[in-house]
Write a protein that holds these residues in place. Structure first.
Motif, PDB file in Angstrom:
ATOM      1  N   GLY A 172      12.257   9.570 -31.150  1.00 46.87           N
ATOM      2  CA  GLY A 172      13.587   9.248 -30.193  1.00 46.87           C
ATOM      3  C   GLY A 172      14.604   8.446 -31.052  1.00 46.87           C
ATOM      4  N   PHE A 210      16.195  11.253 -33.364  1.00 50.55           N
ATOM      5  CA  PHE A 210      17.140  12.070 -32.453  1.00 50.55           C
ATOM      6  C   PHE A 210      18.476  11.510 -32.420  1.00 50.55           C
ATOM      7  CE2 PHE A 210      13.649  14.802 -31.587  1.00 50.55           C
ATOM      8  CZ  PHE A 210      14.058  15.878 -31.299  1.00 50.55           C
ATOM      9  N   GLY A 231      18.638  12.653 -27.819  1.00 44.79           N
ATOM     10  CA  GLY A 231      17.857  13.563 -27.632  1.00 44.79           C
ATOM     11  C   GLY A 231      18.151  14.755 -26.687  1.00 44.79           C
ATOM     12  N   PRO A 232      18.903  14.474 -25.556  1.00 47.30           N
ATOM     13  CA  PRO A 232      19.302  15.694 -24.567  1.00 47.30           C
ATOM     14  C   PRO A 232      20.458  16.581 -25.456  1.00 47.30           C
ATOM     15  CG  PRO A 232      19.180  13.490 -23.546  1.00 47.30           C
ATOM     16  CD  PRO A 232      19.080  13.195 -24.999  1.00 47.30           C
ATOM     17  N   ASP A 247      18.787  18.641 -28.178  1.00 45.78           N
ATOM     18  CA  ASP A 247      17.993  19.807 -27.615  1.00 45.78           C
ATOM     19  C   ASP A 247      19.073  20.940 -27.094  1.00 45.78           C
ATOM     20  OD1 ASP A 247      16.016  21.203 -26.326  1.00 45.78           O
ATOM     21  OD2 ASP A 247      15.727  19.651 -24.908  1.00 45.78           O
ATOM     22  N   GLN A 299      15.053  19.388 -35.271  1.00 51.71           N
ATOM     23  CA  GLN A 299      14.119  19.437 -33.873  1.00 51.71           C
ATOM     24  C   GLN A 299      12.765  20.079 -34.343  1.00 51.71           C
ATOM     25  OE1 GLN A 299      15.530  19.763 -29.582  1.00 51.71           O
ATOM     26  NE2 GLN A 299      14.727  21.974 -30.317  1.00 51.71           N
ATOM     27  N   VAL A 334       9.135  18.410 -33.894  1.00 55.68           N
ATOM     28  CA  VAL A 334       8.064  18.699 -32.907  1.00 55.68           C
ATOM     29  C   VAL A 334       6.949  19.453 -33.815  1.00 55.68           C
ATOM     30  CG1 VAL A 334       9.926  18.950 -31.104  1.00 55.68           C
ATOM     31  CG2 VAL A 334       9.180  21.097 -32.325  1.00 55.68           C
ATOM     32  N   VAL A 363      10.950  11.514 -24.958  1.00 55.80           N
ATOM     33  CA  VAL A 363      11.098  12.711 -25.976  1.00 55.80           C
ATOM     34  C   VAL A 363      10.226  13.932 -25.631  1.00 55.80           C
ATOM     35  CG1 VAL A 363      10.690  13.750 -28.393  1.00 55.80           C
ATOM     36  CG2 VAL A 363      11.698  11.399 -27.935  1.00 55.80           C
ATOM     37  N   ASN A 369      11.939  16.868 -24.188  1.00 56.10           N
ATOM     38  CA  ASN A 369      12.485  18.087 -24.818  1.00 56.10           C
ATOM     39  C   ASN A 369      12.008  19.367 -24.801  1.00 56.10           C
ATOM     40  OD1 ASN A 369      12.029  19.355 -28.008  1.00 56.10           O
ATOM     41  ND2 ASN A 369      13.948  18.273 -28.007  1.00 56.10           N
ATOM     42  N   SER A 370      12.625  20.279 -24.263  1.00 57.21           N
ATOM     43  CA  SER A 370      12.338  21.692 -24.166  1.00 57.21           C
ATOM     44  C   SER A 370      11.412  22.423 -25.263  1.00 57.21           C
ATOM     45  CB  SER A 370      13.409  22.571 -23.960  1.00 57.21           C
ATOM     46  OG  SER A 370      14.109  22.836 -24.885  1.00 57.21           O
ATOM     47  N   ARG A 371      11.713  22.372 -26.556  1.00 55.12           N
ATOM     48  CA  ARG A 371      11.093  23.013 -27.668  1.00 55.12           C
ATOM     49  C   ARG A 371       9.707  22.360 -27.737  1.00 55.12           C
ATOM     50  NH1 ARG A 371       9.235  27.067 -30.157  1.00 55.12           N
ATOM     51  NH2 ARG A 371       8.519  26.783 -32.167  1.00 55.12           N
TER      52      ARG A 371
END
Length: 371
Positions: free
Chosen positions: A167, A170, A184-185, A188, A248, A252, A277, A280-282
């Protein structure tokens, strides 16, 4: 459900004043007051600002949680609070408040571990945690792989970040890209429109001689910053979306690769991902793909439960009550470096070795002082 423990949890380890109320593994209230906007102009969390914000928000947030849950403070079976790790001043505000409420109400006090709480919160969404469970916790302050055989007493560190947490990386890259805070957001969001393979950024600590479960994102952060600087120095436009996506992906990729490896090596068929974190979508998509390929069941709470909140503290507190763990003593203090091997801070043997339940609380607080 009525005989399940009703617990209020207080979380103040960083910049969120979180108050949650749970009954057993059922979430009744999750009230949060955030001071993130007050820190944005500094590009990061300022401890003194966070502490003062907690002081102002504490009582209104507790009142809001009780109202949302539809319960009286007198009905509570215990008060749980994050005792560490976290920012010392911020933690002290929460611990002091928890002591005051527990004392006034004549209720047992449970000082619990922030990281263990992040694991336990998943019970509010997916039911009881399997034992053992492997947990990948990723946030602004922590990137950890933890093996839990009993969330109230046995959490073993498998690996952790040796420098910048995920985080934190990011946030720093978002700042270099002038995207604001928290990073973070926004990273993303931009990454969804970029190419994750556009730039080959390094994967830290993934060599054959590197620690199998530890993380390092400092080198990645530096590599991305230098790549951006070189573009700007050459007078070229920085492809923000591609940089965000490639950065990103590097993060990940390492997180999920090491988490799945730890599960395989330890023979654990459940992986839980928590921490800010984890929203996070990914990370969620790649973790699901790799877990399915490895025959591992993935558990990730909804995004709101991944970030710091009082519900996670209440969840661990309720588990402490349900399993008969000792309440904390009145001299409970904040410990900014509380190790994850201490899921909670129990009281001394004196007063807990006898079958007096939590009478030690009522001995000092015969009257219900809360109104």
């Amino acid at each position: 459900m009525a005989d399940e423990p009703l617990v209020l949890g207080i979380e103040t380890s960083c910049d969120e004043t979180g108050v949650g109320i749970v009954r057993g593994t059922t979430l009744l209230a999750d009230a949060i007051a955030s001071s993130v906007d007050e820190h944005a102009r500094f590009g990061g969390v300022v401890p003194e600002v966070a502490s003062r914000a907690h002081l102002e928000a504490m009582v209104p947030t507790i009142d809001r949680a009780l109202k949302e849950a539809g319960v009286s403070a007198r009905d509570l079976d215990g008060i749980a609070v994050t005792a560490g790790p976290g920012l010392a001043g911020a933690l002290l505000v929460g611990v002091s408040a928890a002591k005051a409420y527990a004392y006034a109400l004549g209720k047992p006090l449970y000082g619990v571990n922030h990281l263990a709480s992040h694991i336990c919160v998943d019970q509010l969404e997916h039911g009881a945690l399997p034992e053992p469970t492997m947990a990948l916790l990723v946030s602004g302050g922590h990137s950890s792989l933890l093996l839990s055989t009993d969330i109230t007493s046995d959490v073993r560190p498998m690996g952790a970040t040796i420098d910048d947490a995920a985080g934190e990386a990011f946030d720093k890259i978002a700042r270099v890209l002038n995207l604001g805070f928290p990073g973070g957001p926004v990273i993303d969001r931009y990454a969804k429109e970029g190419d994750p393979e556009a730039i080959a950024f390094p994967r830290g600590l993934t060599g054959p001689r590197d620690p199998a479960y530890d993380f390092s994102f400092s080198g990645l952060k530096t590599a991305v910053a230098r790549w951006i600087e070189a573009k700007r120095a050459a007078g070229e436009d920085v492809p923000v979306r591609d940089v965000a996506a490639s950065f990103q992906e590097a993060v990940v990729d390492v997180l999920t690769r090491k988490a799945v490896r730890a599960c395989r090596d330890e023979g654990v068929d459940h992986l839980m991902i928590g921490g800010g974190v984890a929203a996070n979508s990914r990370l969620r998509v790649l973790a699901q793909e790799r877990c399915e390929a490895a025959g591992i069941r993935l558990r990730v709470p909804r995004p709101k439960l991944c970030t710091d909140n009082g519900a996670m503290v209440a969840a661990l507190g309720a588990e402490m009550v349900a399993r008969g763990r000792s309440a904390s003593d009145w001299d409970l203090s904040a410990d900014s470096s509380l190790p994850v091997t201490d899921p909670h801070v129990p009281g001394s043997a004196v007063g807990h070795a006898h079958d007096h339940g939590h009478d030690h609380v009522h001995e000092v607080s015969k009257e219900n002082l809360y109104s």
